[in-house]
Design an enzyme around this catalytic site. Sequence first.
Site, PDB file in Angstrom:
ATOM      1  N   HIS A 216       0.810  -1.203  -0.155  1.00 21.58           N
ATOM      2  CA  HIS A 216      -0.034   0.219  -0.071  1.00 21.58           C
ATOM      3  C   HIS A 216       0.830   1.244   0.031  1.00 21.58           C
ATOM      4  O   HIS A 216       0.334   2.479  -0.182  1.00 21.58           O
ATOM      5  CB  HIS A 216      -1.068  -0.181   1.108  1.00 21.58           C
ATOM      6  CG  HIS A 216      -0.335   0.188   2.533  1.00 21.58           C
ATOM      7  ND1 HIS A 216      -0.194  -0.762   3.384  1.00 21.58           N
ATOM      8  CD2 HIS A 216       0.187   1.420   2.978  1.00 21.58           C
ATOM      9  CE1 HIS A 216       0.316  -0.249   4.670  1.00 21.58           C
ATOM     10  NE2 HIS A 216       0.410   1.085   4.263  1.00 21.58           N
ATOM     11  N   ASP A 247       0.196  -7.693   1.417  1.00 17.92           N
ATOM     12  CA  ASP A 247       0.593  -6.117   1.492  1.00 17.92           C
ATOM     13  C   ASP A 247       2.122  -6.142   1.352  1.00 17.92           C
ATOM     14  O   ASP A 247       2.864  -5.390   2.469  1.00 17.92           O
ATOM     15  CB  ASP A 247       0.028  -5.837   2.733  1.00 17.92           C
ATOM     16  CG  ASP A 247       0.148  -4.002   2.961  1.00 17.92           C
ATOM     17  OD1 ASP A 247       0.175  -3.532   1.732  1.00 17.92           O
ATOM     18  OD2 ASP A 247      -0.088  -3.522   3.978  1.00 17.92           O
ATOM     19  N   SER A 328       4.775   2.909   7.504  1.00 14.24           N
ATOM     20  CA  SER A 328       4.534   1.759   6.607  1.00 14.24           C
ATOM     21  C   SER A 328       5.703   0.936   5.964  1.00 14.24           C
ATOM     22  O   SER A 328       6.494   1.644   5.141  1.00 14.24           O
ATOM     23  CB  SER A 328       3.493   1.896   5.839  1.00 14.24           C
ATOM     24  OG  SER A 328       2.212   1.464   6.315  1.00 14.24           O
TER      25      SER A 328
END
Length: 374
Positions: A216, A247, A328
Site C-alpha cells: 500500500h 501487503d 509503513s
Amino acid sequence: MNHNEFENNQVNGNDTNNTESTAEHKPYTYTYGPSRSAANLREAYENQLQLMGTGGSDGGYGSGGKKKGKKSQAKAMVAAFLVGAVVISGFMYASDKTNLFTGNQQPAAATTLASNTAQQSAGVTTASANVDASIADVYKAASPAVVKIENYTEPVQSNGRGFGGRGGGWQGFSQTPQSPSGSSQSDSTDSSNLQLAGTGTGFFFESSGYILTNDHVVEGAAQVKVQVEGYDEPFVAEVVGENADQDLAVLKITGSKAFPTLAIGDSDQTAIGDWVIAIGNPYGFDHTMTVGVLSAKERPITISEDDGTEHQYEHLLQTDASINPGNSGGPLLNAKGEVIGINTAVNAEAQGIGFAIPTSTIQETLKQLLGKSA
C-alpha cells in the site's frame, strides 16, 4: 538456770536447744556477759582458734579466722564469665579469618545476591545485560539500511489503498501529505504533473539494491523515489513485484556500490515480552527509532477500504512500539538487529497497538516477488 550457768553452757557448747543447729550450721557461738572479764573471753577465744586449727576444717572461715564474704564469690564469678567470653570470641574470630565454615567462598554483594535469587526463583533472564547500549548499537547498525519511500501519482488519480482513510479505525502507516501540490519534492520529479501522494518506509535486504516494503506504500504510483542515507539525491526505483493480499512489494534501485542490508530473522523464535525496535519515517521525520516489546502474536485483523472492500490479515505481530503514518513498510527488529516483521497497520483509535507482518509468513511470497524480475 541462772545467768552464769547459761553463759557456761554457751561457752562449752552444751546448750541443748541449740545442739542440732550448732552441729549443722554454727559450731562456735560467742556471747559477751557482764559477769565475765575480758581476759576470760580472750582465753576462750584463743582456745576456740586452736580447736579450729586441729579440726581439719575452718567451717567457712579463712586462715585469719574471718568468714569469706559474698563479694569475693561474686568477683570470682564475674572473672570466670569474662574469661569465657574472651575465649569464645577468640575462637569465632579465628574461624572467620580461616573460613572454617564457608569453605573459602567469597561472599557476594547483597544486591547481586538478591537479584540473582529473584531471577532464579522466577525463571526470568534479562534479554541484555545493558539494554540501552544494545538498542543503541542495533540502531547504529540498522539505520543506514532503512530508506524513505515517496509515492508520486497523477493529480487526477485517487489516493488509493493506504493513503486514504481506512474504515473500522484501522490505518496504514504511509503518510499522506497535507499539501502535496506545494511540496518541494514534486519539483524534482521527471514530470511537473506528478504530485507526492504519500510517503512510507522500506529496507534493503540485498546489497544489490533490493528493497522490501508494504504494497500500500507504492500502490497506484506513477513514480517511486527512494531516499537513501548518505546520498544527496533520491533514487528512482523500479517496482519489481507486488502482492496485495500479503501487503508486500519489492523495489529495486541501482547504485555505484553495494548498499547496507538487514538480515531477515525468524519471527517464530520471538517470544511475547521480547524487546523490539521500529525504525521508519513517521510524518516525514526521517530515521525515527521507537522501542517497545512484542505484545502478542498470531493476531488477525480486518481492514476495510473506502470502496467497501475488505482485506484479511492473519498471524500478525502486535507491538506497543510507537508507530505512526510514515512507518509503513519499515522493519520491526529484534534485539539482535534482525528483521522479524514489516510494520503495516495501526489502530487509529488506540495507543500502543500496532501490527507487523511476521517474517515467517513472507518467505514464500518474497521468493515469488523476486522471481517476477527474471
